[in-house]
Scaffold this motif. Structure first.
Motif, short mmCIF file in Angstrom:
data_model
loop_
_atom_site.label_atom_id
_atom_site.label_comp_id
_atom_site.label_asym_id
_atom_site.label_seq_id
_atom_site.Cartn_x
_atom_site.Cartn_y
_atom_site.Cartn_z
N ARG A 145 2.26 -14.19 0.19
CA ARG A 145 3.04 -14.15 -1.21
C ARG A 145 4.54 -14.70 -0.70
N ILE A 146 4.98 -15.58 -1.47
CA ILE A 146 6.02 -16.48 -0.95
C ILE A 146 6.96 -16.29 -2.32
N VAL A 147 8.18 -16.25 -1.92
CA VAL A 147 9.17 -15.92 -3.06
C VAL A 147 10.63 -16.50 -2.69
N GLY A 148 11.33 -17.23 -3.70
CA GLY A 148 12.56 -17.85 -3.45
C GLY A 148 13.64 -17.32 -4.37
N ALA A 149 14.88 -17.30 -3.88
CA ALA A 149 15.82 -16.86 -4.48
C ALA A 149 16.31 -17.93 -5.61
N ALA A 150 15.98 -17.91 -6.81
CA ALA A 150 16.77 -19.08 -8.01
C ALA A 150 17.75 -18.17 -8.37
N SER A 151 18.41 -18.24 -9.57
CA SER A 151 19.38 -17.79 -10.35
C SER A 151 19.28 -17.94 -12.01
N MET A 152 20.00 -17.26 -12.59
CA MET A 152 20.01 -17.81 -14.03
C MET A 152 20.55 -19.19 -14.09
N ALA A 153 21.45 -19.43 -13.00
CA ALA A 153 22.00 -20.89 -13.16
C ALA A 153 21.00 -21.83 -12.60
N GLY A 154 19.80 -21.36 -12.48
CA GLY A 154 18.51 -22.31 -12.32
C GLY A 154 17.80 -22.42 -13.69
N LYS A 155 18.26 -21.78 -14.41
CA LYS A 155 17.78 -22.13 -16.03
C LYS A 155 18.58 -22.92 -16.95
N LYS A 156 19.77 -22.72 -16.68
CA LYS A 156 21.11 -23.03 -17.60
C LYS A 156 22.15 -23.41 -16.87
N GLY A 157 22.85 -24.45 -17.10
CA GLY A 157 23.93 -24.99 -16.54
C GLY A 157 25.34 -24.05 -16.74
N PHE A 158 25.97 -23.75 -15.89
CA PHE A 158 27.42 -23.11 -16.04
C PHE A 158 28.49 -23.99 -15.42
N ALA A 159 29.58 -23.86 -16.01
CA ALA A 159 30.67 -24.51 -15.63
C ALA A 159 31.23 -24.32 -14.32
N TYR A 160 31.84 -25.27 -13.55
CA TYR A 160 32.39 -25.01 -12.13
C TYR A 160 31.53 -24.60 -11.02
N VAL A 161 30.04 -24.50 -11.32
CA VAL A 161 29.58 -24.14 -10.12
C VAL A 161 28.26 -25.28 -10.38
N SER A 162 28.19 -26.57 -10.52
CA SER A 162 27.44 -27.41 -10.66
C SER A 162 26.38 -27.82 -9.55
N SER A 163 26.99 -27.54 -8.22
CA SER A 163 26.08 -27.75 -7.16
C SER A 163 25.28 -26.50 -7.02
N TYR A 164 25.93 -25.22 -7.40
CA TYR A 164 24.82 -24.20 -7.38
C TYR A 164 23.94 -24.39 -8.38
N CYS A 165 24.11 -24.74 -9.58
CA CYS A 165 23.20 -24.78 -10.68
C CYS A 165 21.99 -25.93 -10.25
N ALA A 166 22.57 -27.11 -9.56
CA ALA A 166 21.51 -27.98 -9.14
C ALA A 166 20.55 -27.40 -8.16
N SER A 167 21.02 -26.78 -7.27
CA SER A 167 20.50 -26.14 -6.13
C SER A 167 19.26 -25.20 -6.63
N LYS A 168 19.71 -24.49 -7.52
CA LYS A 168 18.76 -23.35 -8.17
C LYS A 168 17.75 -23.91 -9.10
N PHE A 169 17.98 -25.19 -9.91
CA PHE A 169 17.17 -25.83 -10.75
C PHE A 169 16.22 -26.51 -9.42
N ALA A 170 16.73 -26.88 -8.26
CA ALA A 170 15.50 -27.32 -7.24
C ALA A 170 14.68 -26.50 -6.98
N VAL A 171 15.08 -25.12 -6.75
CA VAL A 171 14.15 -24.02 -6.21
C VAL A 171 13.22 -23.76 -7.24
N ARG A 172 13.22 -23.97 -8.55
CA ARG A 172 12.28 -23.71 -9.54
C ARG A 172 11.39 -24.87 -9.44
N GLY A 173 11.85 -26.09 -9.06
CA GLY A 173 10.94 -27.22 -9.10
C GLY A 173 9.84 -27.08 -7.84
N LEU A 174 10.48 -26.96 -6.82
CA LEU A 174 9.87 -26.43 -5.77
C LEU A 174 8.68 -25.43 -5.76
#
Ligand SMILES: NC(=O)c1ccc[n+]([C@@H]2O[C@H](COP(=O)([O-])OP(=O)(O)OC[C@H]3O[C@@H](n4cnc5c(N)ncnc54)[C@H](O)[C@@H]3O)[C@@H](O)[C@H]2O)c1
Length: 264
Positions: A145-174
């Motif tokens: 079992r392999i599990v990674g930390a994404a975030s609600m910010a990996g499903k939708k953009g939020f203001a002022y945390v753009s690098s965080y959102c981009a990194s969490k979208f990356a976790v979903r693709g990976l």
């Protein structure tokens, strides 16, 4: 393509949790121990004392635990972490790539260093954990079992945390790619997408001024002060399910646990 059922219940399983000195990682490590899983907890060297306390708490539950300090963004540290699990406890069955960080900053002020730091801790570290866990699990030949930390910010953009959102979208693709590649080895790969969980990550020096725990984060992200939050144990409960042998049909998913902020 079927992901097969896991081990017979007589064999005890071994997990690694990165970023486990506090917050969601600590809660996951303790919760997995409740299910009879032995745990290797990892965090940065500066968190050694907190990690040692987590080890003691797991041992008090009657499970085996060991602390391995190291930087989850450094490949040789991740290799050493996986090796330590195998050396100490004989196998690696569960990898929780939980370590993470955040930067609240307007896009127009972001530096390359800001971007690279967040992408490194939140995305590169997850890739390294997935890669080396998968290599070990394939060698063992009994799934995992392999599990990674994404975030609600990996499903939708939020203001002022753009690098965080981009990194969490990356976790979903990976996670989706890894799930496809590893299915034939009976390894499932999923991620969790929490909403507002009061931890070190959502704390800010201006919180008192702005209305209490998480208030600065909510303000920055454009979320109302009434946005629901939940303790780390709530996320740990979901992760405990994802890693169960019975969850063999769950793979490639990013599971929201956010009080309904992001639906669908
Ligand atoms: N708290 C929330 O509201 C929330 C919401 C969505 C997703 N998440 C994600 O959940 C995960 C855990 O977050 P948390 O809220 O418990 O945060 P936290 O800051 O309380 O804990 C994160 C831990 O990761 C460790 N860490 C950071 N960089 C590391 C590295 N390079 N190597 C090893 N360890 C490292 C930190 O030292 C810390 O102990 C993160 O990936 C975070 O992005 C949190």
């Amino acid at each position: 393509m079927m992901v097969n059922e896991a081990l017979p219940s007589t064999i005890s399983r071994v997990a690694i949790v990165t970023g486990a000195a506090q917050g969601i990682g600590e809660a996951i490590a303790l919760r997995l121990a409740d299910d009879g899983i032995d745990v290797v907890v990892n965090d940065l060297p500066k968190k050694r004392d907190q990690l040692d306390s987590v080890v003691k708490a797991i041992q008090a539950k009657g499970r085996r635990a060991v602390a391995v300090v190291g930087d989850a963004t450094v490949e040789s540290d991740v290799v050493a972490l996986v090796d330590a699990a195998v050396k100490e406890f004989g196998s690696l069955d569960i990898m929780i790539a939980n370590a993470g960080t955040i930067e609240m900053k307007p896009l127009v002020d972001m530096t390359v260093e800001d971007w690279e730091r967040v992408m490194s801790v939140n995305a590169l570290s997850v890739m390294l954990a997935y890669k080396h866990a998968a290599r070990q699990m394939i060698k063992q030949g009994r799934g995992g079992r392999i599990v990674g930390a994404a975030s609600m910010a990996g499903k939708k953009g939020f203001a002022y945390v753009s690098s965080y959102c981009a990194s969490k979208f990356a976790v979903r693709g990976l996670t989706q790619s890894a799930a496809l590649e590893l299915a034939e080895h009976k390894i499932t790969v999923n991620s969790y997408a929490p909403g507002i969980i009061p931890t070190g990550l959502t704390q800010h020096p201006d919180d008192e001024k702005n209305g209490g725990p998480c208030s600065t984060f909510l303000l920055g992200a454009g979320l109302p002060p009434s946005t629901p939050s939940a303790p780390p144990t709530v996320v740990a409960e979901l992760v405990a399910y994802i890693v169960k042998p019975e969850a063999h049909f769950l793979t490639g998913q990013c599971l929201s646990i956010d009080g309904g902020i992001v639906m669908g």
